[in-house]
Design a protein around this motif. Structure first.
Motif, PDB file in Angstrom:
ATOM      1  N   LYS A 235       0.800  -1.235   0.000  1.00 49.90           N
ATOM      2  CA  LYS A 235       0.000   0.000   0.000  1.00 49.90           C
ATOM      3  C   LYS A 235       0.819   1.264   0.000  1.00 49.90           C
ATOM      4  O   LYS A 235       0.269   2.354  -0.029  1.00 49.90           O
ATOM      5  CB  LYS A 235      -0.933   0.008   1.212  1.00 49.90           C
ATOM      6  N   GLN A 236       2.097   1.124   0.038  1.00 51.56           N
ATOM      7  CA  GLN A 236       2.937   2.311  -0.075  1.00 51.56           C
ATOM      8  C   GLN A 236       2.755   2.836  -1.496  1.00 51.56           C
ATOM      9  O   GLN A 236       3.065   2.106  -2.452  1.00 51.56           O
ATOM     10  CB  GLN A 236       4.387   1.920   0.154  1.00 51.56           C
ATOM     11  N   GLY A 237       2.226   4.059  -1.643  1.00 52.41           N
ATOM     12  CA  GLY A 237       1.967   4.586  -2.981  1.00 52.41           C
ATOM     13  C   GLY A 237       3.238   4.586  -3.817  1.00 52.41           C
ATOM     14  O   GLY A 237       4.236   5.168  -3.430  1.00 52.41           O
ATOM     15  N   SER A 238       3.183   3.921  -4.953  1.00 49.21           N
ATOM     16  CA  SER A 238       4.381   3.819  -5.776  1.00 49.21           C
ATOM     17  C   SER A 238       4.551   5.067  -6.639  1.00 49.21           C
ATOM     18  O   SER A 238       3.583   5.624  -7.131  1.00 49.21           O
ATOM     19  CB  SER A 238       4.273   2.599  -6.677  1.00 49.21           C
ATOM     20  N   HIS A 239       5.774   5.481  -6.816  1.00 51.83           N
ATOM     21  CA  HIS A 239       6.066   6.642  -7.662  1.00 51.83           C
ATOM     22  C   HIS A 239       6.460   6.206  -9.057  1.00 51.83           C
ATOM     23  O   HIS A 239       6.751   7.032  -9.900  1.00 51.83           O
ATOM     24  CB  HIS A 239       7.210   7.465  -7.054  1.00 51.83           C
ATOM     25  N   ARG A 240       6.538   4.913  -9.254  1.00 50.48           N
ATOM     26  CA  ARG A 240       6.996   4.419 -10.548  1.00 50.48           C
ATOM     27  C   ARG A 240       5.827   3.986 -11.416  1.00 50.48           C
ATOM     28  O   ARG A 240       4.816   3.525 -10.902  1.00 50.48           O
ATOM     29  CB  ARG A 240       7.923   3.230 -10.343  1.00 50.48           C
ATOM     30  N   PRO A 241       5.991   4.067 -12.733  1.00 48.10           N
ATOM     31  CA  PRO A 241       4.939   3.553 -13.617  1.00 48.10           C
ATOM     32  C   PRO A 241       4.735   2.055 -13.394  1.00 48.10           C
ATOM     33  O   PRO A 241       5.696   1.336 -13.100  1.00 48.10           O
ATOM     34  CB  PRO A 241       5.496   3.836 -15.009  1.00 48.10           C
ATOM     35  N   GLN A 242       3.483   1.628 -13.525  1.00 47.95           N
ATOM     36  CA  GLN A 242       3.172   0.213 -13.310  1.00 47.95           C
ATOM     37  C   GLN A 242       2.416  -0.345 -14.519  1.00 47.95           C
ATOM     38  O   GLN A 242       1.291  -0.839 -14.376  1.00 47.95           O
ATOM     39  CB  GLN A 242       2.320   0.065 -12.045  1.00 47.95           C
ATOM     40  N   PRO A 243       3.007  -0.277 -15.697  1.00 47.33           N
ATOM     41  CA  PRO A 243       2.257  -0.699 -16.894  1.00 47.33           C
ATOM     42  C   PRO A 243       1.870  -2.171 -16.865  1.00 47.33           C
ATOM     43  O   PRO A 243       0.837  -2.549 -17.411  1.00 47.33           O
ATOM     44  CB  PRO A 243       3.233  -0.392 -18.037  1.00 47.33           C
ATOM     45  N   ARG A 244       2.697  -3.006 -16.214  1.00 46.29           N
ATOM     46  CA  ARG A 244       2.371  -4.436 -16.205  1.00 46.29           C
ATOM     47  C   ARG A 244       1.057  -4.710 -15.501  1.00 46.29           C
ATOM     48  O   ARG A 244       0.330  -5.628 -15.865  1.00 46.29           O
ATOM     49  CB  ARG A 244       3.479  -5.216 -15.510  1.00 46.29           C
TER      50      ARG A 244
END
Lengths: 901, 517
Positions: free
Chosen positions: B438-447
């Protein structure tokens, strides 16, 4: 007279604050220098044209074109050094070396360039020498702007033509074009010398000077140079020789406006950077003033201007002169806005917008670029769009610290709305179609005596007489020329733009209002009816005033607004009978508004009194109109019964093939009308395609989820839906009446709602809002271009071209035969001296044996009637060809001509 | 009343003021929904009466698929209209004058200590009863024990971590005795008045539990958090109030207070499902217990902030609710309650209908086959547009404007989750708890959104290629449909492709479930 004007200007200037007076003085001085330089350069050209052989003069003109190109791009250097004079000093060596490098490249490539450009090698080498001089001159002049050395600047500006006119002319006499070019080079060198290029500039005491070049601003000015020149650059490639020459002529003339306003942003830059609030309005005012003067002069006598400057052989460019001049005048305003925004920290955004304008212009050129008119339209539209977007950008200050800033913002807002209105006027003045049947009927009526006209309308027309009376008055004052008879609609259409702002601000606030005004300026349908000598332009304006007055009345309860509503509704009813539908809807909204606020009894009583006043005014206006309308109705009935369906009223639904006027209205006709309302009239094929895109409307509706605004939009939504819905019901009885022009009053409201939707889409994110507004504006501009220029637009009838041609070629004894009979007035308008009569089935007109017969046929009217007419014309042609020879065929959009001798 | 705040956590979004007050809208929601029923029902009859005529059949197979999707959506729409028309907020009932004991459970697994601490501190400040706060630590962390001791709350851990969150709570139930049990996920900070606003309803001996909204305090951070809150707001606003009006509000796992005797009668939380709260509610209702929904924000939590968290959450909900269909059908429930449970469960089949709508223009553009035959666009629009417009207007008005396009697009872009979950349910593949990062990710998550991206590519590619060769209105119309779907999907997956660049506060896990194979 002159002294009175001077005194008035003096008094006006006296009211200005000191800083504003200083600004105005600086601008005036430098602009005068620029004008003087321009006149001097023109004089040099005129003299060169006299003393050089035509082929030699052509070489000099080519050289000058290259020189001008370098100067245009060097202007970005001027802007940079005007903003940062300290850094300009440091950049002398680099700029000089850069110019030298460019010159060296040109010199090395002199031979191939000479061959490619068709110039003697000597001229190319002189041009190579010019490159570093032009760059250094631009830098030095920029420094003068930045240090506010305006007198030195004027000397520099004027010295250049002075040298050309003295040494240049002398050398030209001796050495021909090469001598003249040397004179030009010398002029530049002298100008550089007097521009104090070696002055040492102290760093600003506050130490607040920027430490690096304003790269985005420089790039913006380079791109603006591209906007000014790229159409000219590609014209020869995309247009045939004749059209390219027409465009070149218009561009040459338009260059005057661009040249005359070139100094204004440079004078502005240092002041704007210092935060002088008076500087920008003064500069905008100066650019608008000079630009408007150029446009008005061109509008007044385009032919004469072309004749004087370029010669008679370019006369065909006259219709393009005014619109192109407008584009260049707007470019002057754009330069000022670019300078202002760049100096106040908005350089990056400006660069993006100007870059976008370059792309838009290129796209439009690719799309419209098969005629000179298309080129002019592409340039005008892209520059107008840039003006609007930059104006909106300039209008969005981050925070307002105090009341003075608020007043400044209001002044700026007023200036931007004025600018948008100017764009709207410019777009509306770009008229590419002649009068059509309905307009010609109105003009014929307006040429009667007032009483006779009213009797005529009562007996033969189906509209109330307000617009006719207005037109009657204007015809008496300014005549019945094509532009003159459209003036009432043009004025109404121009006023519609600020009115959209006013209503938008009332309902939603400044940002939505500005978007609405911007969209209204280029809305294809609003432009269309601003250019038609009929009642729809006035009707649109009055409809918008009605809604504004109602909203104000409901919000404030002020009796004056109720009275205004009454008067405005009364005028609307006197303009078009179907406006009664909108008035009925407004009445329902008023009652609902009254009911919603019934808990406050005092307020309700006041509102009820106001509403009663409005109702009394409307009823009082309708009482005298009723017998008039009844007579018209009876006359119409009798005419239909007698089979004389040739009432002066024109055929409805002309060219509305997609929304079939002869069957009951449907959802598709609703979509078609909606598409017309926002994107204008187009060919049937385009409309079918646009209609098929209705699923995108689902996207729009979904995108509005959760964005609120329904309550704010209640009045416009109800007025639009109510008016369209009621007319839909009317259309079930009389299908031809369900058409956008009969509910034209909803169009500005739709534009306003579209602006609101765009604003809500951004939801506070200005970039999203600006992008959405730009996308919508671009689609509207594309629609506008297609509507105005695409000859497949079934609403375009080119009577003017063919009939003028007939009028030009006809000789005594010839006769003009036309079909259908509605064309009587349009024929009389464009070919007044040619004996004309409608085609009758029994016998052909009796032109004497030697006379020619011109047969003119317009594909107009309901489908069945068109088929009948076409068959009749075919019979006539068969009859004519038995006795005469067909010597020529011609025509324009939906109008065909045959000449038999 | 102020929520007690641990030192250093004043900037926590969960302590920001709340402006969302669905209770104020209950009567208006019901009134609007009933009025709109007068519009919706005839327009639905108008559309389906036209659509279901034999003469409309084009390609039989496609027609059957379309009709299935349309009827499914109609059923969902009718359920929504009915639920909203039943919206009601219960009158406030004061808490018992004599203070009663309430066990307050905070199940924990691996969430950051600062997130848990805010909840623990707030729970100790609950008034209106003797709140006995217990930290149920399934993570076996010493710092949790210290935290509990530091704030004077009980600490429980179990040896065998079976049954995930349900097992953790059941274990605690066996070691506590208060007559009422309140449960908060460890990221949901309770309001001091939580029990004052809810316990009064448990005076009614037939009431098994009182549920309150699951409020996302981090919605203001935009992106996934805002869109998922918009979905939550529609559910915990109009829908939950309607379910309360229909007597069918179910437990949502947190921000809820139970009567212990009801829990004991049901045997505690079922441990063989991923949506233990949903199935427990079915069981309680089938035993004749009632439930109450109090539409007041009495606890503030954190919603998913990135696409991975959202997808994980939706996969769990979809899988669990679809598995609950059997329980809802088997349970002895009144018809209206069974209908409410089925509506909630079957919602997670919506992805199939979205897939159908996206497939139809592709099929039409590639093969020319279409479900409707001999029908002009004019006729279709005449019947469909009013029905669709009125249905959308109902969502906008009944939802009070909380449901946004971003929420709609996020739901639409999750179509594949529904399909995946239903296939897994059909194949009886075991459900798995996944501890969502649940830590908001700062990276793109296209997968994470690859299925949606693939569908977008197919839609866009087909439209572009076909329109390049054919610009007839029919082709343009289907290309426009494709563009519509692509745009909606793009908006839905945007947060996965371009996560917000602004800094974020650490976001804790929403779930307290333990990983279980």
């Amino acid at each position: 007279m002159g002294s009175v004007a001077a005194a008035a200007v003096g008094r006006l200037v006296g009211f200005l604050p000191r800083s504003a007076r200083a600004q105005a003085g600086d601008q005036l001085m430098v602009a005068s220098g620029q004008m003087a330089a321009g006149i001097g350069n023109l004089a040099f050209l005129v003299i060169a044209a006299r003393i050089l052989a035509p082929s030699e003069f052509a070489l000099l003109a080519s050289f000058l074109a290259l020189f001008l190109l370098v100067q245009l791009f060097a202007e970005s250097i001027s802007s940079g050094s005007a903003l940062v004079p300290e850094l300009a000093v440091a950049a002398r060596v680099r700029v000089g070396l850069g110019g030298l490098a460019l010159g060296a490249v040109v010199a090395v490539a002199a031979l191939p360039l000479s061959s490619a450009l068709g110039l003697p090698v000597e001229l190319v080498l002189i041009f190579a020498a010019v490159c570093p001089v032009a760059a250094l001159l631009a830098l030095a002049r920029g420094g003068l702007y930045g240090r506010r050395r305006h007198r030195s600047l004027v000397v520099s500006l004027v010295s250049e033509p002075a040298v050309r006119l003295s040494f240049g002319v002398a050398l030209a006499v001796q050495e021909g074009p090469v001598g003249a070019a040397v004179g030009i080079l010398m002029g530049a060198l002298v100008a550089l010398a007097v521009s104090r290029p070696f002055d040492v500039v102290p760093r600003s005491a506050a130490g607040a000077a920027p430490t690096r070049w304003p790269g985005s601003m420089l790039a913006s000015f380079v791109l603006l140079a591209a906007v000014q020149t790229q159409a000219v650059a590609v014209a020869n490639g995309l247009l045939d020789a004749e059209e390219a020459a027409r465009f070149a002529a218009a561009a040459t003339l338009g260059g005057i406006a661009a040249y005359a306003t070139a100094t204004i942003p440079l004078v502005l830059l240092p002041s704007a950077a210092r935060g002088d609030r008076a500087a920008t309005p003064i500069a905008v005012g100066a650019a608008i003033g000079i630009g408007a003067t150029a446009v008005l002069v061109t509008l007044a006598a385009p032919g004469l201007l072309i004749d004087v400057v370029l010669g008679e052989r370019y006369a065909s460019a006259a219709p393009l002169a005014a619109p192109y001049m407008m584009a260049m005048a707007l470019l002057g305003v754009v330069r000022v806005l670019v300078a202002h925004l760049s100096a106040t920290g908005g350089g990056a955004t400006v660069l993006r917008l100007v870059g976008l304008a370059v792309v838009v212009q290129l796209s439009l050129l690719a799309w419209l670029g098969d005629t000179a008119s298309g080129f002019v339209a592409a340039t005008l539209v892209s520059v107008a769009l840039l003006t609007v977007t930059l104006g909106a950008q300039a209008l969005a200050p981050p925070r307002l610290p105090d009341a003075a800033a608020l007043r400044a913002m209001l002044r700026t807002t007023a200036a931007v709305v004025a600018g948008i209105t100017l764009v709207g006027v410019a777009v509306r003045l770009f008229i590419v179609r002649g009068l059509w049947v309905d307009e010609a009927i109105s003009v014929a009526q307006a040429n009667m005596g007032l009483g006779a006209m009213l009797d005529e309308i009562r007996a033969t027309d189906v509209h109330p007489p307000l617009h006719h009376v207005v037109l009657w008055g204007t015809v008496r004052v300014i005549g019945d020329g094509e532009l003159a008879v459209r003036i009432p609609s043009l004025i109404a259409g121009a006023l519609l733009v600020p009115m959209l702002f006013v209503l938008g601000r009332e309902l939603y606030g400044r940002r939505t209002a500005l978007i609405a005004a911007g969209l209204g300026a280029v809305s294809p349908l609003l432009v269309w009816y601003s250019q038609e000598a009929r009642m729809y332009g006035i009707l649109t304006l009055l409809s918008l005033v009605n809604v504004w007055a109602l909203v104000r009345a409901l919000r404030t309860g002020d009796t004056r607004y109720w009275a205004l509503l009454g008067v405005s509704c009364a005028l609307t009813a006197w303009t078009h009978y179907l406006a009664l539908i909108q008035i009925a809807v407004l009445a329902l909204v008023a009652v609902a508004g009254l009911a919603a606020g019934r808990r406050d009894r005092t307020r309700t009583a006041r509102q009820a009194r106001g509403m009663a006043i409005a109702a009394v005014i409307v009823v009082a206006a309708l009482v005298p109109l009723a017998p008039y309308a009844a007579d018209q109705f009876r006359a119409n009935e009798i005419a239909v019964e007698e089979g004389a369906a040739q009432l002066r009223a024109a055929p409805a639904q002309a060219g509305a093939g997609v929304s079939d006027s002869e069957t009951a209205p449907s959802i598709y006709s609703l979509i078609t009308n909606f598409a017309w309302a926002l994107w204008g009239y187009h060919s049937d094929a385009v409309m079918l395609g646009v209609g098929a895109l209705w699923p995108l409307a689902i996207l729009f509706v979904l995108a509005m989820l959760g964005r609120g605004g329904l309550r704010d939009s209640a009045v416009p939504v109800v007025v639009v839906a109510g008016t369209a819905g009621l007319l839909f019901l009317v259309g079930l009885i009389q299908p031809s009446l369900f058409e956008i022009r009969y509910m034209i009053g909803v169009v500005p409201l739709l534009v306003l709602l579209a602006a609101r939707a765009v604003d809500r889409l951004g939801d506070g994110r200005r970039v999203v809002t600006a992008s959405a507004a730009a996308v919508l504006a671009v689609t509207m501009l594309v629609g506008l271009g297609d509507q105005q220029l695409n000859r497949d637009n079934p609403r375009i009838f080119d009577f003017a071209g063919p009939l003028r041609e007939v009028s030009r070629t006809a000789v005594p004894g010839d006769v003009l035969v036309y079909q259908p009979a509605w064309m009587e007035d349009v024929v009389a308008y464009y070919a007044p001296r040619v004996p004309a009569e409608p085609l009758r089935s029994a016998d052909l007109p009796a032109a004497d044996g030697r006379g020619a017969v011109f047969l003119v046929f317009a594909d107009i009217g309901p489908r069945a009637q068109r088929l009948d007419t076409a068959a009749r014309v075919q019979e006539a042609r068969e009859d004519l060809v038995r006795e005469r020879s067909l010597v020529r065929t011609g025509g324009g959009a939906q109008v065909h001509t045959w000449e038999y001798r | 009343m102020r929520i007690p705040v641990p030192p250093g956590s004043a900037s926590d979004a969960r302590h920001a003021p709340v402006t969302w007050r669905p209770a104020d809208e209950a009567a208006r929601t019901a009134r609007r929904a009933r009025l709109l029923l007068l519009l919706n029902v005839p327009l639905a009859v108008w559309y389906f009466g036209w659509l279901l005529q034999p003469g409309r059949i084009g390609n039989g197979f496609l027609y059957a698929i379309l009709i299935t999707a349309e009827v499914f959506n109609l059923a969902q729409a009718v359920g929504f209209w009915w639920t909203c028309a039943s919206a009601r907020a219960p009158a406030h009932r004061p808490a018992p004058r004599e203070p009663v004991d309430v066990d307050v459970f905070i199940p924990v697994y691996n969430e950051p200590i600062e997130v848990v601490e805010a909840t623990v501190v707030a729970a100790t400040g609950i008034t209106g009863a003797r709140a006995i706060v217990t930290l149920l630590d399934d993570g076996h962390r010493a710092e949790m024990r210290t935290l509990a001791a530091q704030h004077g709350v009980r600490y429980l851990r179990r040896r065998e971590r079976t049954g995930a969150k349900a097992g953790n709570i059941n274990h605690a139930l066996g070691r506590t005795s208060a007559p009422f049990v309140a449960i908060f996920d460890c990221d949901h900070v309770p309001d001091p008045a939580f029990l004052e606003r809810t316990l009064g309803h448990l005076d009614d001996p037939e009431v098994a539990f009182v549920q309150t909204p699951q409020y996302y305090a981090n919605a203001g951070r935009g992106g996934v958090a805002a869109a998922s809150w918009s979905q939550q707001a529609l559910f915990f606003g109009a829908i939950a109030m309607g379910k309360h009006g229909a007597g069918g509000i179910f437990c949502c796992g947190t921000n809820v207070v139970f009567r212990r005797s009801a829990l004991e009668e049901s045997g505690g939380f079922p441990e063989d499902t991923v949506t233990e709260d949903f199935e427990l509610s079915i069981d309680l209702h089938s035993r004749g217990w009632r439930s109450v929904y109090v539409p007041e924000v009495l606890a503030r939590g954190l919603g998913p902030e990135d696409m991975a968290s959202y997808v994980s959450q939706q996969q769990r909900w979809a899988r669990g609710c679809l598995s609950g269909i059997g329980a809802a059908l088997r349970a002895r429930l009144p018809v209206r309650l069974r209908a409410q449970y089925l509506l909630s469960s079957l919602y997670f089949l919506t992805g199939w209908s979205i897939a159908v709508y996206m497939a139809l223009p592709v099929v039409r553009m590639l093969t020319g086959a279409q479900p409707l035959g001999g029908v002009s666009a004019d006729q279709f629009l005449l019947h469909f547009a009013p029905y669709f417009g009125a249905a959308l207007l109902t969502v906008a008005l009944a939802g009070g404007g909380v449901y946004t396009f971003a929420a709609f697009a996020l739901a639409a872009a999750s179509f594949w989750i529904h399909i995946q979950a239903s296939i897994r349910a059909l194949l009886r593949r075991p459900a798995r708890f996944v501890v969502t990062p649940k830590q908001g990710s700062h990276r793109p998550q296209p997968r994470i959104v690859a299925p949606a991206l693939a569908v977008m590519a197919v839609l866009a590619g087909t439209a572009i290629v076909r329109v390049a060769f054919d610009q007839q209105p029919g082709m343009l119309n289907n290309a426009a449909f494709a563009a519509l779907h692509v745009t909606v999907l793009l908006v839905g997956v945007w947060a996965a492709l371009r996560p917000a660049r602004t800094g974020r506060a650490p976001a804790p896990s929403l779930t307290t479930a333990a990983a279980e194979a």
